[in-house]
Design an enzyme around this catalytic site. Structure first.
Site, PDB file in Angstrom:
ATOM      1  N   LYS A  79      24.952   3.923 -21.147  1.00  0.00           N
ATOM      2  CA  LYS A  79      25.807   3.130 -22.035  1.00  0.00           C
ATOM      3  C   LYS A  79      26.243   1.855 -21.329  1.00  0.00           C
ATOM      4  CE  LYS A  79      29.892   3.577 -25.018  1.00  0.00           C
ATOM      5  NZ  LYS A  79      30.965   4.455 -25.511  1.00  0.00           N
ATOM      6  N   SER A 154      31.116   5.404 -30.583  1.00  0.00           N
ATOM      7  CA  SER A 154      30.676   4.095 -30.137  1.00  0.00           C
ATOM      8  C   SER A 154      29.424   4.130 -29.268  1.00  0.00           C
ATOM      9  CB  SER A 154      31.797   3.422 -29.343  1.00  0.00           C
ATOM     10  OG  SER A 154      32.036   4.131 -28.135  1.00  0.00           O
ATOM     11  N   SER A 178      33.214   9.397 -29.141  1.00  0.00           N
ATOM     12  CA  SER A 178      32.075   8.487 -29.030  1.00  0.00           C
ATOM     13  C   SER A 178      30.793   9.081 -28.466  1.00  0.00           C
ATOM     14  CB  SER A 178      32.456   7.271 -28.203  1.00  0.00           C
ATOM     15  OG  SER A 178      33.188   6.404 -29.011  1.00  0.00           O
TER      16      SER A 178
HETATM   17  N1  GLN Z   1      35.841   6.072 -32.913  1.00  0.00           N
HETATM   18  C1  GLN Z   1      36.845   6.211 -31.906  1.00  0.00           C
HETATM   19  C2  GLN Z   1      37.546   4.892 -31.718  1.00  0.00           C
HETATM   20  O1  GLN Z   1      37.166   3.969 -32.326  1.00  0.00           O
HETATM   21  C3  GLN Z   1      36.262   6.727 -30.651  1.00  0.00           C
HETATM   22  C4  GLN Z   1      35.873   5.707 -29.662  1.00  0.00           C
HETATM   23  C5  GLN Z   1      35.367   6.268 -28.377  1.00  0.00           C
HETATM   24  O2  GLN Z   1      35.292   7.502 -28.186  1.00  0.00           O
HETATM   25  N2  GLN Z   1      35.049   5.383 -27.435  1.00  0.00           N
HETATM   26  O3  GLN Z   1      38.465   4.796 -30.976  1.00  0.00           O
END
Ligand code: GLN
Length: 471
Positions: A79, A154, A178
């Site tokens: 990532k 994400s 995410s």
């Molecule tokens: N969708 C969640 C957010 O927007 C999770 C993000 C993440 O785990 N980095 O915060």
């Protein structure tokens, strides 16, 4: 070589039996990336030179008859919030478009030492903020199962790259879902380890008390192998801990799976529910006992999460001011104008929204009403889980309330996007390990089953996951 079916295990076998070389593996997967990227957009950057260099090193080891490390020759994507020395690291943001990582994150040094071939840096929502990878400033990641739909976020690029066979395993980062959400949307395995199990050194922070790095893989066994490579105490991350991991597998007959009714309520898509219940039925038919548990404060988890997330994010992102870090615009000598221009131009709308929300929640007059309240909910939720774990070894439910949605469907409605995280954020707030397992499909769209365990009990997640895989 057939790249479709390769796993950590099969690559190892193939190398040992000299069916192929590490260089051939690297080239085959780099070709696959070239072929598929125009459709998927899982990568922000392909690290071809690095992968080829690492492959040659593995081949040299083989020619010297040396022992092969755990991930020898395994193509791995990282990532783009995780630093790989000498490579660009953007966190999906224009703010860091020119940032070259000066060192390896601890997880990356471990992955390299284990012999994996790093094929590229994957696309993500800007600074990890999002559930669909539509907030990336490098374009949307498309779901390999249906190109008109999102891959989840994400860590959408890390999930899609494994699903599209552009690599065999990948690393993502999970602050509120995410890893698990894109794993569920892309039909792969994704693990969020216990908070503290894996070092965060060299990982671009979103919300430091929630963030955890974890693996994506096609099989539970591969996810387990990668987890064991990256875990462990790191002197460079004070929140990482020495783990007393329970190893020995328990009998499926002794496994109690707790089902919280709060995870099967209003808003859960019926096809998702059906697939999840079917998967649970399979575990039950193998001897696991299903018991009812309660998580009465789970209904407040999403609200608490978005207060904690935005508060910590607003503090963590303060460093990107065009002076210390990040894109810099200094057209005149006015310091404030330079901050405003640098941040104004290079941060996307979701990032700005969260910085404003978090700054507000932490401000003197509102701190007790929002931030402290959210911390209290966090404690209550922890107590809920402790109680539930008196009755069950694992808590199970869906990963996402809905199926992978169409690209663009939720971009105008941030609250609808936040709701997708409803079942994933509790594990982060409480620091528990949680895995997303392919549970079946609705039409051609994958559905994920989420299993949550007690702290440092990843092993029980792998065991249940492997049982489900075989069923
Ligand atoms: N969708 C969640 C957010 O927007 C999770 C993000 C993440 O785990 N980095 O915060």
């Amino acid at each position: 070589m057939n790249i479709e079916s390769q796993t950590v295990q099969s690559i190892r076998q193939g190398l040992v039996r000299k069916e192929f070389s590490a260089l051939e593996i690297a080239k085959a997967f780099l070709d696959s990336i070239k072929d598929k990227e125009k459709d998927i957009n899982a990568f922000i950057q392909v690290t071809e030179d690095l992968a080829l260099h690492q492959a040659k090193e593995i081949d040299a080891k083989i020619s010297r008859n040396e022992d092969l490390p755990e991930l020898a020759g395994v193509p791995c994507a990282i990532k783009d919030a995780i630093l790989v020395s000498g490579e660009r690291c953007t966190a999906g943001s224009q703010m860091l478009r020119d940032y070259i990582a000066p060192y390896d994150a601890t997880v990356v040094s471990k992955i390299k030492k284990a012999g994996a071939l790093i094929v590229g840096k994957t696309n993500m929502d800007e600074f990890g903020m999002g559930a669909s990878t539509e907030n990336s400033s490098f374009g949307v990641v498309k779901n390999p199962h249906d190109l008109s739909r999102v891959a989840g976020g994400s860590s959408g690029g890390s999930a899609a790259s494994v699903a599209a066979k552009e690599c065999v395993v990948s690393l993502g980062e999970d602050t509120g879902g995410s890893i698990r959400l894109p794993a569920s949307f892309c039909g792969v395995v994704g693990l969020k380890p216990t908070y503290g199990a894996v070092s965060r050194y060299g990982v671009i922070a979103l919300a430091s008390s929630l963030d955890q790095v974890g693996p994506f893989a096609k099989t539970v066994g591969d996810a387990e192998t990668v987890f064991h490579v990256i875990r462990g105490k790191d002197p460079l991350d004070a929140t990482s801990v020495d783990q007393n991991l329970s190893h020995g597998n328990r009998d499926m007959q002794d496994l109690k799976i707790g089902i919280p009714k709060e995870y099967f309520g209003e808003g859960l898509n019926s096809e998702v529910e059906k697939a999840v219940r079917q998967a649970l039925g399979k575990l039950e038919s193998m001897g696991a006992k299903i018991v009812e548990v309660e998580l009465p404060h789970a209904k407040y988890a999403l609200a608490a999460y978005y207060v904690v997330n935005t508060s910590e994010a607003s503090a963590n992102l303060a460093r990107y001011d065009g002076m210390r870090y990040g894109f810099s615009k200094r057209e005149n000598n006015d310091l404030l104008a330079s901050y405003l221009d640098s941040r104004g131009e290079s941060l996307g709308p979701e990032v700005k929204r969260r910085i404003m929300l978090g700054t507000y929640a932490l401000s003197a007059g509102y701190y007790d009403a929002y931030y402290v309240k959210a911390l209290k909910i966090r404690t209550l939720l922890k107590q809920d889980f402790e109680k539930a774990f008196e009755k069950a070894d694992i808590i199970a439910g869906p990963v996402s309330p809905i199926l992978p949605f169409k690209i663009g469907e939720k971009t105008q409605d941030p609250l609808a996007m936040y709701l997708v995280d409803i079942y994933t954020v509790p594990a982060n707030l409480v620091g528990l390990p949680a895995i997303s397992l392919p549970a079946g499909t609705a039409g051609n769209l994958p559905v994920g089953l989420q299993l949550i365990a007690k702290p440092f009990q990843e092993q029980v997640l792998f065991q249940a996951g492997k049982a489900l895989e075989l069923s």
